[in-house]
Design an enzyme around this catalytic site. Structure first.
Site, PDB file in Angstrom:
ATOM      1  CG  ASN A   1      36.668  37.850  36.211  1.00 24.59           C
ATOM      2  OD1 ASN A   1      36.227  36.704  36.186  1.00 24.59           O
ATOM      3  ND2 ASN A   1      37.843  38.168  35.682  1.00 24.59           N
TER       4      ASN A   1
ATOM      5  CG  ASP B   1      40.925  38.873  33.997  1.00 26.65           C
ATOM      6  OD1 ASP B   1      40.763  39.457  32.901  1.00 26.65           O
ATOM      7  OD2 ASP B   1      40.648  37.675  34.172  1.00 26.65           O
TER       8      ASP B   1
ATOM      9  CG  ASP C   1      38.773  34.622  37.971  1.00 27.99           C
ATOM     10  OD1 ASP C   1      39.821  34.237  38.522  1.00 27.99           O
ATOM     11  OD2 ASP C   1      38.508  34.362  36.778  1.00 27.99           O
TER      12      ASP C   1
END
Length: 312
Positions: free
Chosen positions: A70, A65, A131
């Site tokens: 992030n 991700d 994250d």
């Protein structure tokens, strides 16, 4: 280059996770604020995030991700003191060398700088991955019954959508390229449609303010064949991404000044020790010599009668 995790706890049915504080916010906040990053900054984003990815990949972890939201920024301000030009006074005895850390260059610089010289502040930026909610170990990815948990589709590869787990680290490389591309003004990225597929075919529009070499590197990171994309380690040693010469000169100048000051301290201490040794030698020559109880000044031949008389 990975945001540090500290602790987690449950409170009133809510999960709280404590992470390292990144005072610069996220890359996404800068993009949404209308900031278009210069190529030099985008290169540092790719280089530093690649270092974080290399660390994760070496531990069999893929992020899955990677996106501007992030990627977090930590800013620190470093005070640079000009190069000193006057040596230390020989009459001033330096402090013990053990009281200084060889890595604390700011103390060296402050002690040796020319008095009254102006100092400058430089901001250093460190980009970190945060994250890890979608992160997974590569060895367990192919055993998931429900397939991989999908991240943001704007940065996702076709192979992840097709649950192809043969080379998941290259999916992070793909997402990193699009994150840097968007930071350079290549966005907004599509969520679907023809442009989405056009990008997955290995195509990227060339923003005017980035060089052909950097555009070529980003394009190589989004190749349709994931086996042809560079690894995270390849990016960490890629010549184009290495720090600029001006940054290297500043760092080398700081290190040079620190070593000069350390050598000066050692030289001063050596002079002090030599002076103390000379003082000891001179003191030894001034002290009166003690006569030996036995030796050349004492007669070694004594008769038994003499000994007897002495005893009486």
């Amino acid at each position: 280059h990975v945001v540090r995790y500290y602790s987690a706890w449950l409170e009133r049915r809510h999960l709280f996770i404590q992470f390292e504080f990144c005072n610069g916010g996220s890359l996404q906040e800068g993009i949404e604020g209308g900031c278009t990053f210069a190529e030099a900054d985008a290169r540092q984003i790719v280089l530093q995030v690649a270092r974080g990815l290399h660390h994760l990949h070496c531990h069999d972890i893929v992020h899955l991700d990677i996106k501007p939201g992030n990627i977090f920024l930590c800013e620190s301000h470093v005070t640079e003191v000009p190069t000193f030009s006057t040596p230390m006074s020989s009459a001033t005895r330096p402090p013990a060398i053990d009281s200084f850390s060889p890595f604390d260059s700011s103390r060296f610089m402050g002690a040796m700088a020319t008095p009254g010289g102006p100092s400058t502040k430089r901001t250093t930026r460190t980009y970190k991955i945060g994250d890890l909610g979608h992160a997974i170990t590569v060895s367990k990815a192919d055993k998931l019954l429900g397939g991989l948990e999908e991240g943001d589709c704007r940065y996702m590869t076709r192979e992840v959508l097709n649950d192809d787990t043969s080379d998941l680290p290259k999916a992070d490389i793909f997402a990193l390229a699009l994150s840097a591309y968007e930071a350079c003004g290549g966005g907004p990225l599509p969520m679907n449609g023809d442009l989405w597929h056009w990008i997955r075919d290995g195509n990227l529009r060339h923003p005017e303010h980035i060089s052909k070499d950097f555009h070529k590197l980003l394009s190589s990171m989004v190749r349709p064949d994931h086996t042809l994309r560079p690894t995270a380690f390849d990016l960490t040693v890629f010549p184009l991404l290495q720090p600029t010469s001006s940054q290297s000169c500043r760092e080398l100048r700081t290190q040079l000044n620190a070593e000069r000051f350390r050598n000066e301290l050692l030289s001063q201490q050596l002079k002090v020790l030599n002076s103390e040794e000379k003082d000891k030698d001179q003191l030894g020559r001034l002290l009166p010599r003690r006569h030996r109880a036995i030796g050349r000044g004492t007669s070694r031949s004594m008769s038994v009668g003499d000994i007897g008389l002495a005893c009486v």
